[in-house]
Design a protein around this motif. Sequence first.
Motif, PDB file in Angstrom:
ATOM      1  N   UNK A   1       0.833  -1.199   0.000  1.00  0.00           N
ATOM      2  CA  UNK A   1       0.000   0.000   0.000  1.00  0.00           C
ATOM      3  C   UNK A   1       0.870   1.252   0.000  1.00  0.00           C
ATOM      4  N   UNK A   2       1.962   1.238   0.754  1.00  0.00           N
ATOM      5  CA  UNK A   2       2.863   2.380   0.792  1.00  0.00           C
ATOM      6  C   UNK A   2       3.486   2.634  -0.581  1.00  0.00           C
ATOM      7  N   UNK A   3       3.969   1.565  -1.227  1.00  0.00           N
ATOM      8  CA  UNK A   3       4.575   1.716  -2.552  1.00  0.00           C
ATOM      9  C   UNK A   3       3.542   2.205  -3.561  1.00  0.00           C
ATOM     10  N   UNK A   4       2.334   1.653  -3.519  1.00  0.00           N
ATOM     11  CA  UNK A   4       1.292   2.073  -4.449  1.00  0.00           C
ATOM     12  C   UNK A   4       0.960   3.556  -4.264  1.00  0.00           C
ATOM     13  N   UNK A   5       0.808   4.007  -3.038  1.00  0.00           N
ATOM     14  CA  UNK A   5       0.516   5.420  -2.781  1.00  0.00           C
ATOM     15  C   UNK A   5       1.677   6.310  -3.211  1.00  0.00           C
TER      16      UNK A   5
ATOM     17  N   UNK B   1       3.887  10.247  -6.905  1.00  0.00           N
ATOM     18  CA  UNK B   1       4.975  10.663  -7.800  1.00  0.00           C
ATOM     19  C   UNK B   1       4.455  10.944  -9.209  1.00  0.00           C
ATOM     20  N   UNK B   2       3.561  10.096  -9.690  1.00  0.00           N
ATOM     21  CA  UNK B   2       2.973  10.320 -11.008  1.00  0.00           C
ATOM     22  C   UNK B   2       2.178  11.618 -11.025  1.00  0.00           C
ATOM     23  N   UNK B   3       1.474  11.899  -9.936  1.00  0.00           N
ATOM     24  CA  UNK B   3       0.732  13.151  -9.844  1.00  0.00           C
ATOM     25  C   UNK B   3       1.642  14.364  -9.893  1.00  0.00           C
ATOM     26  N   UNK B   4       2.813  14.271  -9.277  1.00  0.00           N
ATOM     27  CA  UNK B   4       3.767  15.379  -9.332  1.00  0.00           C
ATOM     28  C   UNK B   4       4.253  15.584 -10.763  1.00  0.00           C
ATOM     29  N   UNK B   5       4.552  14.490 -11.468  1.00  0.00           N
ATOM     30  CA  UNK B   5       4.997  14.598 -12.858  1.00  0.00           C
ATOM     31  C   UNK B   5       3.918  15.236 -13.721  1.00  0.00           C
TER      32      UNK B   5
ATOM     33  N   UNK C   1      -7.087  11.455   0.083  1.00  0.00           N
ATOM     34  CA  UNK C   1      -7.043  11.084   1.501  1.00  0.00           C
ATOM     35  C   UNK C   1      -8.018   9.937   1.775  1.00  0.00           C
ATOM     36  N   UNK C   2      -9.236  10.053   1.268  1.00  0.00           N
ATOM     37  CA  UNK C   2     -10.220   8.991   1.476  1.00  0.00           C
ATOM     38  C   UNK C   2      -9.785   7.695   0.802  1.00  0.00           C
ATOM     39  N   UNK C   3      -9.169   7.796  -0.381  1.00  0.00           N
ATOM     40  CA  UNK C   3      -8.695   6.612  -1.081  1.00  0.00           C
ATOM     41  C   UNK C   3      -7.601   5.922  -0.268  1.00  0.00           C
ATOM     42  N   UNK C   4      -6.645   6.681   0.237  1.00  0.00           N
ATOM     43  CA  UNK C   4      -5.554   6.093   1.020  1.00  0.00           C
ATOM     44  C   UNK C   4      -6.076   5.461   2.307  1.00  0.00           C
ATOM     45  N   UNK C   5      -6.989   6.128   2.980  1.00  0.00           N
ATOM     46  CA  UNK C   5      -7.569   5.572   4.206  1.00  0.00           C
ATOM     47  C   UNK C   5      -8.337   4.290   3.889  1.00  0.00           C
TER      48      UNK C   5
END
Length: 86
Positions: free
Chosen positions: A40-44, A49-53, A72-76
């Motif tokens: 989950x950590x790697x996926x987030x 990172x893709x969002x920053x690009x 935030x809701x997706x990660x939770x």
Amino acid sequence: FSMAIPIWVAAFLVVIAGVFFGSIFAPAKKFPSGDGMFFQFIMCTVIFSFGIVVNIVRASPQFHATAMLGGVFWAIGTILIILSAF
């Protein structure tokens, strides 16, 4: 800008998104992932990172703080799914 699209196109795109978002965990079942928190950590991290690009490519469009709530809701939700398996 405003993009008016037919409702059937929007419904079709929602179905396609649901299929692809629902299948993101299928390849991970082939490999041992421990308790799932690392996965989950790697996926987030990759999604962030893709969002920053994308933000850099789009020349830093206006930031809307309320749009962060979806992430935030997706990660939770992802963390709760992993924790509910134990």
